[in-house]
Motif scaffolding. Structure first.
Motif, mmCIF file in Angstrom:
data_model
loop_
_atom_site.group_PDB
_atom_site.id
_atom_site.type_symbol
_atom_site.label_atom_id
_atom_site.label_comp_id
_atom_site.label_asym_id
_atom_site.label_seq_id
_atom_site.Cartn_x
_atom_site.Cartn_y
_atom_site.Cartn_z
ATOM 1 N N LEU A 116 15.378 38.357 -5.182
ATOM 2 C CA LEU A 116 14.075 38.236 -4.451
ATOM 3 C C LEU A 116 14.261 38.682 -3.325
ATOM 4 O O LEU A 116 13.249 39.561 -2.690
ATOM 5 C CB LEU A 116 13.870 36.705 -4.156
ATOM 6 C CG LEU A 116 13.449 35.777 -5.148
ATOM 7 C CD1 LEU A 116 13.813 34.285 -5.041
ATOM 8 C CD2 LEU A 116 12.011 35.838 -5.410
ATOM 9 N N SER A 176 9.153 38.409 -4.874
ATOM 10 C CA SER A 176 9.021 37.725 -6.045
ATOM 11 C C SER A 176 7.938 38.419 -6.923
ATOM 12 O O SER A 176 7.543 38.082 -7.714
ATOM 13 C CB SER A 176 8.393 36.397 -5.508
ATOM 14 O OG SER A 176 7.246 36.663 -4.689
ATOM 15 N N THR A 205 5.912 40.598 -9.702
ATOM 16 C CA THR A 205 6.327 41.106 -10.847
ATOM 17 C C THR A 205 5.871 42.451 -11.326
ATOM 18 O O THR A 205 5.210 43.106 -10.628
ATOM 19 C CB THR A 205 5.126 40.305 -11.894
ATOM 20 O OG1 THR A 205 5.385 38.981 -11.681
ATOM 21 C CG2 THR A 205 5.571 40.487 -13.221
ATOM 22 N N THR A 242 6.199 45.888 -13.847
ATOM 23 C CA THR A 242 6.089 45.995 -15.468
ATOM 24 C C THR A 242 6.399 47.308 -15.761
ATOM 25 O O THR A 242 6.141 48.325 -14.894
ATOM 26 C CB THR A 242 4.169 45.717 -15.499
ATOM 27 O OG1 THR A 242 4.128 44.534 -14.982
ATOM 28 C CG2 THR A 242 4.123 45.926 -16.962
ATOM 29 N N ASN A 290 5.572 50.450 -18.024
ATOM 30 C CA ASN A 290 4.461 51.129 -18.576
ATOM 31 C C ASN A 290 5.010 52.330 -19.405
ATOM 32 O O ASN A 290 5.633 52.920 -18.969
ATOM 33 C CB ASN A 290 3.381 51.429 -17.649
ATOM 34 C CG ASN A 290 2.704 50.168 -16.870
ATOM 35 O OD1 ASN A 290 1.964 49.583 -17.669
ATOM 36 N ND2 ASN A 290 2.860 50.063 -15.860
ATOM 37 N N PRO A 313 6.900 41.122 -18.452
ATOM 38 C CA PRO A 313 6.946 41.434 -17.072
ATOM 39 C C PRO A 313 8.533 40.969 -16.385
ATOM 40 O O PRO A 313 9.069 40.113 -16.700
ATOM 41 C CB PRO A 313 6.005 40.570 -16.517
ATOM 42 C CG PRO A 313 5.018 40.385 -17.736
ATOM 43 C CD PRO A 313 5.889 40.516 -18.972
ATOM 44 N N LEU A 350 12.910 35.665 -11.346
ATOM 45 C CA LEU A 350 12.932 34.044 -11.844
ATOM 46 C C LEU A 350 12.849 34.128 -13.483
ATOM 47 O O LEU A 350 12.980 33.268 -14.184
ATOM 48 C CB LEU A 350 12.195 33.009 -11.501
ATOM 49 C CG LEU A 350 12.359 33.163 -9.827
ATOM 50 C CD1 LEU A 350 11.404 31.822 -9.418
ATOM 51 C CD2 LEU A 350 13.769 32.844 -9.592
ATOM 52 N N GLY A 355 11.357 31.841 -3.471
ATOM 53 C CA GLY A 355 10.957 31.210 -4.848
ATOM 54 C C GLY A 355 9.619 32.116 -5.392
ATOM 55 O O GLY A 355 9.235 33.096 -4.951
ATOM 56 N N ALA A 356 9.079 31.754 -6.516
ATOM 57 C CA ALA A 356 8.284 32.359 -7.339
ATOM 58 C C ALA A 356 6.911 32.704 -6.661
ATOM 59 O O ALA A 356 6.223 33.845 -6.877
ATOM 60 C CB ALA A 356 7.770 31.581 -8.584
ATOM 61 N N TRP A 357 6.344 31.947 -5.809
ATOM 62 C CA TRP A 357 5.175 31.986 -4.907
ATOM 63 C C TRP A 357 5.149 32.662 -3.503
ATOM 64 O O TRP A 357 4.410 32.599 -2.877
ATOM 65 C CB TRP A 357 4.500 30.866 -4.633
ATOM 66 C CG TRP A 357 4.003 30.283 -6.096
ATOM 67 C CD1 TRP A 357 4.539 28.994 -6.693
ATOM 68 C CD2 TRP A 357 3.087 30.567 -6.827
ATOM 69 N NE1 TRP A 357 3.802 28.591 -7.920
ATOM 70 C CE2 TRP A 357 2.859 29.623 -8.029
ATOM 71 C CE3 TRP A 357 2.023 31.681 -6.969
ATOM 72 C CZ2 TRP A 357 2.072 29.892 -9.220
ATOM 73 C CZ3 TRP A 357 1.132 31.890 -7.777
ATOM 74 C CH2 TRP A 357 1.218 30.773 -9.039
ATOM 75 N N ALA A 358 6.638 33.002 -3.157
ATOM 76 C CA ALA A 358 7.016 33.698 -1.791
ATOM 77 C C ALA A 358 6.017 34.959 -1.400
ATOM 78 O O ALA A 358 5.641 34.871 -0.406
ATOM 79 C CB ALA A 358 8.314 34.169 -1.893
ATOM 80 N N GLU A 359 5.569 35.660 -2.520
ATOM 81 C CA GLU A 359 4.955 36.804 -1.981
ATOM 82 C C GLU A 359 3.479 36.524 -1.572
ATOM 83 O O GLU A 359 3.138 36.831 -0.427
ATOM 84 C CB GLU A 359 4.837 37.764 -3.577
ATOM 85 C CG GLU A 359 3.800 39.173 -2.825
ATOM 86 C CD GLU A 359 3.387 39.700 -4.071
ATOM 87 O OE1 GLU A 359 3.370 39.173 -5.297
ATOM 88 O OE2 GLU A 359 2.912 41.047 -3.927
ATOM 89 N N LEU A 374 0.472 35.888 -12.577
ATOM 90 C CA LEU A 374 0.598 37.316 -12.898
ATOM 91 C C LEU A 374 1.338 37.544 -14.201
ATOM 92 O O LEU A 374 1.283 38.379 -15.165
ATOM 93 C CB LEU A 374 1.180 37.703 -11.643
ATOM 94 C CG LEU A 374 1.551 39.399 -11.716
ATOM 95 C CD1 LEU A 374 -0.085 39.979 -12.029
ATOM 96 C CD2 LEU A 374 2.029 39.974 -10.610
ATOM 97 N N PRO A 375 2.811 37.153 -14.168
ATOM 98 C CA PRO A 375 3.674 37.404 -15.407
ATOM 99 C C PRO A 375 2.987 37.135 -16.813
ATOM 100 O O PRO A 375 3.044 38.139 -17.685
ATOM 101 C CB PRO A 375 4.886 36.559 -15.283
ATOM 102 C CG PRO A 375 4.998 36.335 -13.787
ATOM 103 C CD PRO A 375 3.737 36.064 -13.454
ATOM 104 N N ASP A 376 2.335 36.085 -16.866
ATOM 105 C CA ASP A 376 1.560 35.603 -18.184
ATOM 106 C C ASP A 376 0.459 36.617 -18.602
ATOM 107 O O ASP A 376 0.282 37.057 -19.348
ATOM 108 C CB ASP A 376 1.179 34.247 -17.960
ATOM 109 C CG ASP A 376 2.374 33.386 -18.088
ATOM 110 O OD1 ASP A 376 3.607 33.555 -18.757
ATOM 111 O OD2 ASP A 376 2.368 32.236 -17.596
ATOM 112 N N GLY A 436 0.751 42.711 -7.122
ATOM 113 C CA GLY A 436 1.414 43.138 -8.403
ATOM 114 C C GLY A 436 0.607 43.447 -9.548
ATOM 115 O O GLY A 436 1.222 43.859 -10.654
ATOM 116 N N GLU A 462 0.544 46.957 -10.987
ATOM 117 C CA GLU A 462 1.770 47.489 -11.722
ATOM 118 C C GLU A 462 1.270 47.618 -13.197
ATOM 119 O O GLU A 462 2.067 48.273 -13.934
ATOM 120 C CB GLU A 462 2.753 46.260 -11.676
ATOM 121 C CG GLU A 462 3.538 46.231 -10.707
ATOM 122 C CD GLU A 462 4.479 47.089 -10.375
ATOM 123 O OE1 GLU A 462 5.320 47.467 -11.556
ATOM 124 O OE2 GLU A 462 4.683 47.672 -9.530
#
Lengths: 295, 405
Positions: A118, A123, A125, A127, A129, A218, A222, B45-49, B244-246, B275, B278
């Motif tokens: 982190l 944090s 994501t 990708t 490509n 992705p 985590l 954590g995951a929502w830090a951005e 986002l990852p999903d 993100g 990306e």
């Protein structure tokens, strides 16, 4: 019928990757008896290594496997020697105490790796490509190119692992160490080295799984922590510590997940896995390929 | 003798407590003439951005206001942003750290907490302490609980879902396309589920066929089942929501199968974060409803967006940063009106005011009034479209900055 075949094909492709990282987890546990809660985070490290090599130097993930796997192996050995082995050196009142310490240490390692990622990458994501992009069309059936590549790489890696464990003298020393550590030591096997190498191989397999996974999944700090739950289910399903069982358990998990998602409900896909998991625990507590231990 | 000592001590203590109570109303304005605004966000954590984006937006606004002379009604008092990390996963922790922040820093107001599940508990801490809180979160429940100190700036989740469908049908009409069938896919968390269900319900009400309605668990490991459903239904548009990852995984799988159907996000989740770029070429043309975008022609937005991009080295000023930036201006306007940094007076001012000028009004359509339940009565969704890694405002035409591509 076509939908069913398509679902099973996808399940096998997805499951092979579950099988690869779970067999690394099973190897670590089967030989060292260490429940490594940070295993999923080494998958994430593999993902980031592959992504950085591609973005920074244009290295294809297939080549990354060759470059990163030895480093992950060494990292695994280092972690074992520096962190895990300390719990075995301390005099504990009961054997379970050492395992409790290992659980806490590997959990701490997981938190450490996640937070280092982190800090380093944020944090957001990321990708990959343009690597194995698109689907392969097989008449009315489809296979995602990246998942197809993952299947072949996983199968080859698992084949090599199986060969090493069953057909080489090193494999014999590993199995001897699992069967009776004291006896193995007495006949001259360096069990300390066997443990470290086994742990290193487990981490290397996690790294390979990460490199392959990054081609279609992705990348986020985590990501690996969500995979560890599947690894646990897979390993228990296949028989604790059984590497072949873990790989076949991975395929089973992949197929069950896809069948549930397609024919029951998408949001219940992991519920299907846990239903099968509980059924196996009730009907065959030692797992599909585990040995029943006499009381 | 001892009884007298005890009585004297008791009397002294009572007097001391009374005095503390008496001075309590003025404690919000610190001796150094600073008005403190609390910023509870997930900074790890995951929502830090997203949490960091919110904090950046607030600090940008505070710096702009302080550079312009501070709060006029309070003799040029400066604004100080006091952040606290709520973490990303534990709403109970978010509530307790916010309660500590309110107690320790004596903040006049709060802006937070970005993630709906965190905002739900953080707002409870604010309500208990009677400190006004502005939120960027969408979930309808926030302002359905009868809270008196919570003010919700953006449109609620259920209206965003409906707007996504309505806007896309209007956009398709301008391109001479008829939307007869749609697919609705979303993660099964409260906020996205509400949005995607609203899309499905509105489609059925207006005679549009829903070829597939799929809710998936967050952290989905494979999107093949979703793509198979899409392929069978052959929809004219895909409405997709989730983290986002999903959504990245699903969009990649859809495009890998060669399906080029337009994809629309019903706001929130992964569609509006940096993100998303990306996805490179796969992101081009994808639309999403939003509550704010940095290219809108509203007061102060262009200047703030330029400074944000330069200061934080970002490709654009994200939605959550923009809403947080506006929130600080809204609070400043309330303090100016109340002529006080007292939480209760600021809350009272927020309840009775309409903002239609300056950066404090920079939420679409350029007007803010908080209703009895704390909702922004004028909140209006907009539609953005991704192109070359940047979201452009494309609908409604009254606020659009770019043509639809």
């Amino acid at each position: 019928m076509i939908a069913l075949v398509q679902t099973i094909i996808t399940g096998v492709l997805v499951g092979s990757l579950f099988g690869l990282f779970s067999s690394g987890f099973a190897l670590s546990f089967g030989i060292t008896r260490v429940v490594n809660f940070s295993h999923g985070d080494f998958v994430t490290l593999g993902m980031y290594a592959s992504l950085m090599l591609l973005l920074g130097f244009g290295v294809h993930p297939l080549l990354s496997i060759v470059l990163v796997t030895p480093l992950m192996f060494l990292l695994g050995m280092l972690v074992y020697r520096v962190v895990i082995e300390q719990t075995l050196k301390r005099r504990m009142e009961r054997p379970e105490d050492a395992q409790h310490a290992q659980m806490v240490i590997t959990l701490a390692l997981s938190i450490l790796i996640e937070n280092m990622l982190l800090l380093a990458f944020g944090s957001a994501t990321r990708t990959m490509n343009g690597v194995f992009a698109g689907d392969v069309n097989l008449g009315p059936l489809y296979a995602n190119k990246a998942q197809l590549a993952a299947f072949f790489i996983s199968t080859v890696c698992f084949g090599i692992l199986w060969f090493v464990l069953t057909r080489t003298s090193f494999g014999k020393t590993m199995r001897a160490t699992v069967d009776d550590r004291d006896m193995a030591t007495m006949i001259g096997i360096d069990t300390r080295a066997v443990y470290a190498v086994s742990f290193g191989i487990g981490i290397a397999l996690a790294g390979i799984a990460g490199i392959v996974l990054a081609t279609f999944y992705p990348v986020a700090p985590l990501t690996g922590s969500t995979l560890i739950i599947i690894a646990f289910v897979t390993v228990v399903l296949g028989g604790l510590g059984n590497v072949v069982g873990a790989f076949i358990g991975g395929l089973t998990v992949g197929i069950v997940q896809q069948l549930t998602a397609t024919y029951v409900a998408l949001d219940l896909q992991n519920v299907g896995i846990f239903v099968v998991f509980i059924l196996i625990l009730i009907l065959r507590p030692q797992g599909l390929f585990g040995r029943r231990i006499a009381a | 003798m001892s009884t007298r000592v005890v009585r004297t001590a008791t009397a002294f203590l009572i007097a001391a407590f009374s005095l503390t109570g008496a001075v309590a109303p003025v404690r919000a304005l610190a001796a150094d003439n600073v008005v403190r605004i609390g910023a509870p966000y997930p900074l790890t954590g995951a929502w830090a951005e997203g949490g960091q984006g919110c904090l950046n937006g607030m600090e940008l606004a505070a710096d702009e206001i302080n550079r312009a002379g501070g709060i006029e009604a309070l003799k040029g008092a400066k604004i100080e942003i006091d952040p606290v990390d709520t973490g990303s996963t534990d709403p109970t922790q978010a509530q307790s750290v916010t309660a500590e922040l309110i107690g320790d820093k004596k903040v006049s107001a709060l802006v937070g907490a970005y993630v709906s599940s965190l905002s739900l508990t953080v707002s409870t801490a604010a309500e208990q302490a009677k400190v006004p809180m502005l939120t960027q979160s969408y979930v309808d429940t926030l302002t359905q609980r009868g809270y008196q100190y919570l003010f919700q700036l953006p449109p609620v989740a259920s209206s965003l879902g409906g707007a996504a469908l309505k806007f896309y049908v209007q956009i398709a009409a301008t391109q001479h396309k008829n939307v007869k069938t749609i697919a609705a896919i979303g993660s099964n968390d409260a906020s996205i589920k509400a949005q995607i269900t609203a899309v499905k319900d509105d489609a059925e009400k207006t005679g549009i066929k829903v070829s597939s309605f799929d809710l998936y668990p967050i952290g989905i490991s494979d999107a093949s089942a979703i793509v198979n459903h899409l392929e069978q239904g052959k929809p004219d548009a895909v409405f997709l929501g989730g983290p986002l990852p999903d959504v990245t995984l699903i969009i990649k799988a859809i495009r890998a199968r060669g399906i080029t159907t337009p994809i629309i996000g019903p706001a929130g989740g992964g569609f509006l974060s940096a993100g998303f770029a990306e996805l490179k070429a796969d992101s081009n043309g994808i639309m999403s409803t939003s509550a704010w975008n940095d290219d809108m022609s509203l007061p102060g937005v262009k200047r703030a967006a330029e400074e944000y991009k330069k200061r934080f080295k970002a490709p654009f000023m994200p939605q959550e940063a923009g809403e947080s930036w506006v929130s600080v201006y809204v609070l400043t306007a309330a303090i100016e009106r109340a002529k006080s940094a007292e939480p209760e007076k600021i809350a009272a001012a927020l309840r009775g005011m309409t903002l239609s000028m300056g950066p404090a009004s920079a939420m679409p359509p350029g007007k803010i009034t908080f209703g009895a339940g704390g909702r922004n009565l004028h909140a209006m969704p907009i539609m953005v479209q991704w192109f070359n890694g940047i979201p452009h405002t494309v609908w409604p035409r009254s606020v659009s900055s770019s043509p639809i591509r």
